[in-house]
Motif scaffolding. Structure first.
Motif, PDB file in Angstrom:
ATOM      1  N   ASP A 313      79.430  37.602  16.003  1.00 15.97           N
ATOM      2  CA  ASP A 313      77.950  37.617  15.186  1.00 15.97           C
ATOM      3  C   ASP A 313      76.549  37.707  16.362  1.00 15.97           C
ATOM      4  O   ASP A 313      75.962  38.626  16.711  1.00 15.97           O
ATOM      5  CB  ASP A 313      77.598  36.804  14.262  1.00 15.97           C
ATOM      6  CG  ASP A 313      78.170  37.081  13.134  1.00 15.97           C
ATOM      7  OD1 ASP A 313      77.889  37.659  11.732  1.00 15.97           O
ATOM      8  OD2 ASP A 313      79.279  36.210  13.029  1.00 15.97           O
ATOM      9  N   ALA A 314      77.972  37.150  17.828  1.00 18.65           N
ATOM     10  CA  ALA A 314      76.455  36.799  18.745  1.00 18.65           C
ATOM     11  C   ALA A 314      77.364  37.443  20.233  1.00 18.65           C
ATOM     12  O   ALA A 314      78.802  36.586  19.536  1.00 18.65           O
ATOM     13  CB  ALA A 314      75.918  35.791  19.420  1.00 18.65           C
ATOM     14  N   ARG A 331      73.921  43.681  17.923  1.00 19.16           N
ATOM     15  CA  ARG A 331      73.826  42.384  17.545  1.00 19.16           C
ATOM     16  C   ARG A 331      73.069  41.869  19.172  1.00 19.16           C
ATOM     17  O   ARG A 331      73.704  42.192  20.256  1.00 19.16           O
ATOM     18  CB  ARG A 331      74.982  41.489  17.197  1.00 19.16           C
ATOM     19  CG  ARG A 331      74.652  42.175  14.968  1.00 19.16           C
ATOM     20  CD  ARG A 331      75.921  41.831  15.216  1.00 19.16           C
ATOM     21  NE  ARG A 331      76.879  43.184  13.908  1.00 19.16           N
ATOM     22  CZ  ARG A 331      77.730  42.610  13.525  1.00 19.16           C
ATOM     23  NH1 ARG A 331      79.117  42.093  13.699  1.00 19.16           N
ATOM     24  NH2 ARG A 331      78.229  43.759  12.817  1.00 19.16           N
ATOM     25  N   VAL A 386      68.517  40.739  20.721  1.00 16.18           N
ATOM     26  CA  VAL A 386      69.155  42.251  19.584  1.00 16.18           C
ATOM     27  C   VAL A 386      67.991  43.736  20.155  1.00 16.18           C
ATOM     28  O   VAL A 386      69.173  44.769  20.069  1.00 16.18           O
ATOM     29  CB  VAL A 386      68.578  42.015  17.918  1.00 16.18           C
ATOM     30  CG1 VAL A 386      68.487  44.009  17.602  1.00 16.18           C
ATOM     31  CG2 VAL A 386      68.524  41.126  18.001  1.00 16.18           C
TER      32      VAL A 386
END
Length: 420
Positions: A313-314, A331, A386
């Motif tokens: 996710d990151a 992301r 992002v």
């Protein structure tokens, strides 16, 4: 437990200089040993994976009449190859030498040592490389020419430069993700423009092919299988620092920083996956011992990290080209660079680090955690991260259609005709 000497340019170059007689014997053998038109060999420095595996699988589907062989680093690779149904031999063995010597096409991702380096002469060499360079590489970087053998000798450094330049001439085709990447690769390997072709990077197809949901599910299944833990549905944060030529990663957290990291992980119900570079130096055991929310995904568990990126996710990184790959997912990427001045002076970068990081790099874990936490609570902060990831992708990837591997294969088949 015995200490393993860190991998460095200096040690590798000394070995190359000492091996000059073996290179000469291999060149002589290439004169008398004919190459087989139906034999292609594949190798990759970290093991079975990277763009070489993607290309292997496509060639096997497209042309089953060819004999394809993987050149394994060690017994572990042989076991992995067998589980994947891939014929393989040890690259350092007699069979590995003759397989390389007789192959019509030789595919590598890192260096000529991915195959049997003494059997390359006369083969059609496909150098896929392993990412878009940010840090200067090969002939573009002074670090590349360091050696333990007479380290202050100008003559030795000139000899090394000549060796690197001569070796690069063996490359028949070098795919690139974009014209930006192609420009860097051409100067780094002193290659003419037509040999570095913009096709997209085969290893990135897994990040864009198919539907997003399908990619994410498959990547999470793969990640948690490799970690040997149950997937609780938590958010995944990946820390992936680059190689520092044998130096310790300055981003290894202190005891206090580990406690702050774990507090943020618990508050955000996140899992921190540590992915040291395969040749990296640094001890992350303290964090792993402190919390189940900190796990280690080293190269013994995961040879190729790219297929698991859709589960992330990151991303936290420093100078690694993984940022360019991950940018395709759109992301957040956060940059931890406590040694940016020293690293830039030692290795050199193709662009200013502020440009690469969007000016949002942090020098301590405390600063980075504040940014990462802010991305969870402030939509403006998250949007900035992002947007920068999107800008990296737009500027460094010419294709995002999942067809990179197919374009590379078409280039190879076309150029083989010209080569002959």
């Amino acid at each position: 437990m015995p200490q393993i000497a860190p991998v460095t340019f200096a040690a590798g170059n000394a070995k190359k200089l000492m091996a000059l007689p073996a290179y000469g014997l291999g060149a002589l053998a290439s004169i008398v040993v004919p190459r087989r038109r139906d034999l292609w060999v594949f190798g990759s420095g970290p093991g079975i994976g990277e763009g070489a595996l993607a290309l292997y699988r496509l060639v096997r589907r497209e042309n089953p009449s060819l004999r394809l062989l993987w050149l394994a680093r060690d017994e572990r690779d042989l076991v992995t190859a067998e589980s994947l149904g891939i014929p393989a031999v040890l690259k350092s063995s007699r069979r590995g030498f003759f397989a390389t010597l007789r192959a019509r096409v030789i595919v590598v991702t890192h260096g000529f040592g991915d195959a049997n380096r003494y059997g390359l002469r006369g083969g059609f060499v496909v150098q896929l490389w392993h990412g878009i360079p940010l840090k200067r590489i090969n002939l573009d970087s002074p670090a590349t020419l360091r050696t333990r053998l007479l380290p202050d000798s100008t003559v030795v450094r000139r000899m090394l430069r000549l060796m690197y330049r001569t070796a690069a001439r063996s490359i028949d085709i070098m795919p690139a993700a974009s014209e930006v990447s192609a420009t860097r690769l051409r100067t780094a390997f002193d290659l003419p423009a037509h040999r570095v072709v913009v096709t997209g990077d085969p290893r990135d197809d897994v990040l864009v092919a198919g539907g997003e949901t399908e990619r994410n599910v498959a990547a999470r299944a793969l990640l948690f299988t490799q970690l040997a833990i149950e997937d609780s549905g938590c958010r995944v944060v990946l820390y992936a620092p680059t190689w520092r030529d044998g130096e310790v990663d300055p981003g290894v957290p202190s005891a206090g920083e580990w406690r702050a990291i774990i507090a943020l992980l618990e508050a955000s119900e996140s899992l921190l996956v540590l992915r040291p570079h395969p040749h990296g130096v640094g001890d992350y055991a303290v964090g792993v011992a402190l919390s189940e929310r900190v796990v280690l995904l080293d190269s013994t568990r995961c040879t190729d990290v790219t297929p698991v990126l859709p589960a992330v996710d990151a991303l936290i990184t420093d100078y690694s080209s993984i940022a360019y790959d991950f940018s395709l997912l759109g992301r957040p990427i956060v940059f931890l660079a406590p040694d940016v001045d020293a690293y830039t002076a030692s290795r050199g970068l193709y662009v200013a680090y502020d440009t690469f990081s969007g000016g949002m790099q942090k020098s301590t874990w405390g600063e980075l955690l504040e940014l990462l936490g802010g991305a969870d609570t402030d939509e403006t902060v998250r949007a900035a991260l992002v947007d920068h990831a999107a800008a990296l992708a737009a500027g460094h990837h010419a294709f995002r259609d999942g067809g990179n591997t197919a374009r590379v294969y078409r280039q190879i088949t076309t150029r083989l005709k010209e080569h002959e």
